[in-house]
Design a protein around this motif. Structure first.
Motif, PDB file in Angstrom:
ATOM      1  N   CYS A  36       0.637  -1.306  -0.107  1.00 40.42           N
ATOM      2  CA  CYS A  36       0.164  -0.214   0.016  1.00 40.42           C
ATOM      3  C   CYS A  36       1.026   1.680   0.320  1.00 40.42           C
ATOM      4  O   CYS A  36       0.780   2.403  -0.450  1.00 40.42           O
ATOM      5  CB  CYS A  36      -0.917  -0.033   1.503  1.00 40.42           C
ATOM      6  N   TRP A  37       1.778   1.251   0.673  1.00 42.80           N
ATOM      7  CA  TRP A  37       2.897   2.499   0.930  1.00 42.80           C
ATOM      8  C   TRP A  37       3.183   2.306  -0.362  1.00 42.80           C
ATOM      9  O   TRP A  37       3.785   3.899  -0.546  1.00 42.80           O
ATOM     10  CB  TRP A  37       3.717   2.418   2.502  1.00 42.80           C
ATOM     11  N   ARG A  38       4.064   1.636  -1.190  1.00 46.22           N
ATOM     12  CA  ARG A  38       4.803   1.468  -1.837  1.00 46.22           C
ATOM     13  C   ARG A  38       3.977   2.669  -3.311  1.00 46.22           C
ATOM     14  O   ARG A  38       4.158   3.308  -3.984  1.00 46.22           O
ATOM     15  CB  ARG A  38       5.148   0.642  -2.476  1.00 46.22           C
ATOM     16  N   ARG A  39       2.773   2.270  -3.237  1.00 47.45           N
ATOM     17  CA  ARG A  39       1.941   2.362  -4.308  1.00 47.45           C
ATOM     18  C   ARG A  39       2.053   4.113  -4.085  1.00 47.45           C
ATOM     19  O   ARG A  39       2.031   4.663  -4.854  1.00 47.45           O
ATOM     20  CB  ARG A  39       1.094   1.699  -4.209  1.00 47.45           C
ATOM     21  N   TRP A  40       1.056   4.293  -2.784  1.00 48.54           N
ATOM     22  CA  TRP A  40       0.700   5.735  -2.607  1.00 48.54           C
ATOM     23  C   TRP A  40       2.034   6.750  -2.405  1.00 48.54           C
ATOM     24  O   TRP A  40       1.958   7.723  -2.901  1.00 48.54           O
ATOM     25  CB  TRP A  40       0.640   5.687  -0.691  1.00 48.54           C
ATOM     26  N   ALA A  41       3.523   6.102  -2.477  1.00 45.55           N
ATOM     27  CA  ALA A  41       4.965   6.740  -2.782  1.00 45.55           C
ATOM     28  C   ALA A  41       4.990   6.967  -4.441  1.00 45.55           C
ATOM     29  O   ALA A  41       5.407   8.022  -4.478  1.00 45.55           O
ATOM     30  CB  ALA A  41       5.927   6.238  -1.652  1.00 45.55           C
ATOM     31  N   ILE A  42       4.435   6.504  -4.832  1.00 49.28           N
ATOM     32  CA  ILE A  42       4.950   6.427  -6.307  1.00 49.28           C
ATOM     33  C   ILE A  42       3.770   7.762  -7.140  1.00 49.28           C
ATOM     34  O   ILE A  42       4.382   8.253  -7.806  1.00 49.28           O
ATOM     35  CB  ILE A  42       4.697   4.836  -6.891  1.00 49.28           C
ATOM     36  N   GLU A  43       2.609   7.288  -6.465  1.00 50.86           N
ATOM     37  CA  GLU A  43       1.630   8.054  -6.851  1.00 50.86           C
ATOM     38  C   GLU A  43       2.040   9.864  -6.489  1.00 50.86           C
ATOM     39  O   GLU A  43       1.384  10.621  -7.246  1.00 50.86           O
ATOM     40  CB  GLU A  43       0.664   7.827  -6.423  1.00 50.86           C
ATOM     41  N   HIS A  44       3.030   9.248  -5.317  1.00 52.50           N
ATOM     42  CA  HIS A  44       3.345  11.105  -5.113  1.00 52.50           C
ATOM     43  C   HIS A  44       4.272  11.649  -5.155  1.00 52.50           C
ATOM     44  O   HIS A  44       5.024  12.291  -4.631  1.00 52.50           O
ATOM     45  CB  HIS A  44       2.623  10.966  -3.323  1.00 52.50           C
ATOM     46  N   GLY A  45       5.139  10.825  -5.769  1.00 52.42           N
ATOM     47  CA  GLY A  45       6.813  10.951  -6.837  1.00 52.42           C
ATOM     48  C   GLY A  45       7.529  11.187  -5.844  1.00 52.42           C
ATOM     49  O   GLY A  45       8.933  11.534  -5.676  1.00 52.42           O
ATOM     50  N   LEU A  46       6.980  10.044  -4.787  1.00 51.11           N
ATOM     51  CA  LEU A  46       8.382   9.875  -3.882  1.00 51.11           C
ATOM     52  C   LEU A  46       8.962   8.194  -3.462  1.00 51.11           C
ATOM     53  O   LEU A  46       8.460   7.819  -4.682  1.00 51.11           O
ATOM     54  CB  LEU A  46       7.643  10.150  -2.152  1.00 51.11           C
ATOM     55  N   ASP A  47      10.437   8.358  -3.064  1.00 48.98           N
ATOM     56  CA  ASP A  47      10.789   7.268  -2.811  1.00 48.98           C
ATOM     57  C   ASP A  47      10.258   6.069  -2.288  1.00 48.98           C
ATOM     58  O   ASP A  47      10.602   6.022  -0.716  1.00 48.98           O
ATOM     59  CB  ASP A  47      12.325   7.455  -3.051  1.00 48.98           C
ATOM     60  N   PRO A  48       9.964   4.923  -2.960  1.00 50.85           N
ATOM     61  CA  PRO A  48       9.302   4.219  -1.752  1.00 50.85           C
ATOM     62  C   PRO A  48      10.093   3.749  -0.997  1.00 50.85           C
ATOM     63  O   PRO A  48       9.583   3.457   0.673  1.00 50.85           O
ATOM     64  CB  PRO A  48       9.111   3.390  -2.595  1.00 50.85           C
ATOM     65  N   GLU A  49      11.257   3.435  -0.930  1.00 52.81           N
ATOM     66  CA  GLU A  49      12.520   2.894   0.058  1.00 52.81           C
ATOM     67  C   GLU A  49      12.349   3.934   1.078  1.00 52.81           C
ATOM     68  O   GLU A  49      12.391   3.144   2.339  1.00 52.81           O
ATOM     69  CB  GLU A  49      13.718   2.385  -0.454  1.00 52.81           C
ATOM     70  N   GLU A  50      12.573   5.375   0.658  1.00 55.79           N
ATOM     71  CA  GLU A  50      12.918   6.199   2.056  1.00 55.79           C
ATOM     72  C   GLU A  50      11.511   6.372   2.401  1.00 55.79           C
ATOM     73  O   GLU A  50      11.581   6.817   3.865  1.00 55.79           O
ATOM     74  CB  GLU A  50      12.741   7.661   1.294  1.00 55.79           C
ATOM     75  N   ALA A  51       9.743   6.020   1.726  1.00 51.98           N
ATOM     76  CA  ALA A  51       8.749   6.034   2.229  1.00 51.98           C
ATOM     77  C   ALA A  51       8.842   5.142   3.833  1.00 51.98           C
ATOM     78  O   ALA A  51       8.110   5.294   5.225  1.00 51.98           O
ATOM     79  CB  ALA A  51       8.011   5.950   1.584  1.00 51.98           C
ATOM     80  N   LEU A  52       9.177   3.856   3.299  1.00 48.43           N
ATOM     81  CA  LEU A  52       8.754   2.606   3.990  1.00 48.43           C
ATOM     82  C   LEU A  52       9.783   2.482   5.423  1.00 48.43           C
ATOM     83  O   LEU A  52       9.063   2.267   6.703  1.00 48.43           O
ATOM     84  CB  LEU A  52       9.083   1.276   3.278  1.00 48.43           C
ATOM     85  N   LYS A  53      11.077   3.344   5.637  1.00 51.76           N
ATOM     86  CA  LYS A  53      11.169   3.971   7.063  1.00 51.76           C
ATOM     87  C   LYS A  53      10.982   4.529   7.916  1.00 51.76           C
ATOM     88  O   LYS A  53      11.114   4.300   9.172  1.00 51.76           O
ATOM     89  CB  LYS A  53      13.101   4.680   6.271  1.00 51.76           C
ATOM     90  N   VAL A  54       9.624   4.953   7.654  1.00 50.82           N
ATOM     91  CA  VAL A  54       8.820   5.982   8.324  1.00 50.82           C
ATOM     92  C   VAL A  54       7.231   5.885   8.238  1.00 50.82           C
ATOM     93  O   VAL A  54       6.783   6.059   9.120  1.00 50.82           O
ATOM     94  CB  VAL A  54       8.544   7.833   8.055  1.00 50.82           C
ATOM     95  N   VAL A  55       7.173   4.755   7.856  1.00 53.38           N
ATOM     96  CA  VAL A  55       5.573   4.265   8.071  1.00 53.38           C
ATOM     97  C   VAL A  55       5.196   3.343   9.238  1.00 53.38           C
ATOM     98  O   VAL A  55       3.913   3.421   9.618  1.00 53.38           O
ATOM     99  CB  VAL A  55       4.427   3.439   6.936  1.00 53.38           C
ATOM    100  N   HIS A  56       6.443   3.035   9.646  1.00 59.67           N
ATOM    101  CA  HIS A  56       6.124   1.758  10.487  1.00 59.67           C
ATOM    102  C   HIS A  56       5.876   2.565  12.417  1.00 59.67           C
ATOM    103  O   HIS A  56       6.293   3.558  12.219  1.00 59.67           O
ATOM    104  CB  HIS A  56       7.182   0.364  11.321  1.00 59.67           C
TER     105      HIS A  56
END
Length: 226
Positions: A36-56
Motif C-alpha cells: 500500500c505504501w509503495r503504491r502511495w509513494a510512487i503516486e506522489h513522486g516519492l522514493d518508496p524505500e525512503e517512505a517505508l523507513k517512516v511508516v511503521h
C-alpha cells in the motif's frame, strides 16, 4: 560456538498490565503495508524505500505529513481514509508473529490492552486474519487525538485498566511506538528486528521466548529468553 555468534540474553520484567501494539508485535502485516505504501509513494513522486523507513508505528496521516510536510493536513486525512480502507481489504500475507497465539492465550485472563495506530476495522480484520483474539480493552486510532509517538494511546489504555503507567509493560516494534511508551513512563519489551536497535528495556526476536506468569499478588512476571 563461533567467536562472532550472537550471545543469548535473558531478562525478567514485572508489571501489572501489558499494553500491546499490533503490527509488527502481534501481527506480521509488513507485506500489506509495503504494497500500500509503495503504491502511495510512487503516486506522489516519492522514493518508496525512503517512505517505508517512516511508516511503521504511526497513523497514516502523520506518516504523510512527515513525507509531504508542505501538504495541507486535510489532504493527508483524506488519503489516510483511503489507505485504511485499502489495508483493511488486503489481508494477503497477514499472519501472526511467531509465538503470538500461545502468548495471547497465556495472557487471556491477565490485565492487558491493545494500543494500535490502526482503526477498529483494520485491527479487527488483521487480528481475525491472524487467528488471534481481540482484546476487550483496546485503544485504536478513533480513540486518540494524537498518533504515536505521542504517548496518549498508552496513557489512555493504562487509565482504562486502572493501572499506573509505571506499572505497565508495553510490547512494541517501532521507533514511534517505543518512543510513545517511554514518554508515557512505561518500560518496553521490543519485539522483532526493527526494535533491536531502538534501546528498549528488553528485546526478543519474536514471542516464542516470552513466558508469562501471574503471581499471587497480581504481579505479572515476564521472562524473556532461553
Amino acid at each position: 560456538m563461533p567467536a562472532n555468534a550472537p550471545t543469548a540474553t535473558t531478562s525478567v520484567l514485572t508489571a501489572r498490565a501489558l499494553l500491546l501494539d499490533m503490527d509488527g508485535t502481534l501481527v506480521n502485516s509488513d507485506a500489506v503495508v509495503e504494497r500500500c505504501w509503495r503504491r502511495w509513494a510512487i503516486e506522489h513522486g516519492l522514493d518508496p524505500e525512503e517512505a517505508l523507513k517512516v511508516v511503521h508505528g504511526r497513523q497514516g496521516y502523520l506518516t504523510m505529513a512527515v513525507l509531504l510536510p508542505d501538504r495541507p493536513m486535510e489532504q493527508n486525512l483524506a488519503d489516510n481514509r483511503v489507505m485504511l480502507a485499502q489495508e483493511t481489504a488486503d489481508l494477503d500475507g497477514v499472519v501472526p508473529i511467531t509465538g503470538a497465539p500461545a502468548f495471547m492465550a497465556a495472557i487471556a485472563a491477565l490485565p492487558h490492552a491493545l494500543v494500535t495506530s490502526a482503526d477498529e476495522a483494520l485491527a479487527t480484520a488483521r487480528l481475525t486474519a491472524s487467528g488471534l483474539p481481540i482484546p476487550s480493552t483496546r485503544v485504536t486510532a478513533e480513540h486518540v487525538s494524537a498518533s504515536k509517538p505521542d504517548p496518549e494511546g498508552f496513557l489512555k489504555a493504562a487509565a482504562e485498566l486502572g493501572v499506573d503507567p509505571a506499572d505497565c509493560l508495553a510490547l512494541e516494534d517501532s521507533d514511534a511506538g517505543i518512543t510513545a511508551a517511554f514518554a508515557a513512563g512505561m518500560r518496553v519489551l521490543g519485539v522483532g528486528p526493527r526494535a533491536a536497535a531502538l534501546s528498549p528495556t528488553a528485546h526478543t526476536e519474536d514471542l516464542t521466548d516470552v513466558t508469562v506468569t501471574s503471581l499471587p499478588d497480581g504481579t505479572i512476571r515476564i521472562h524473556v529468553g532461553g
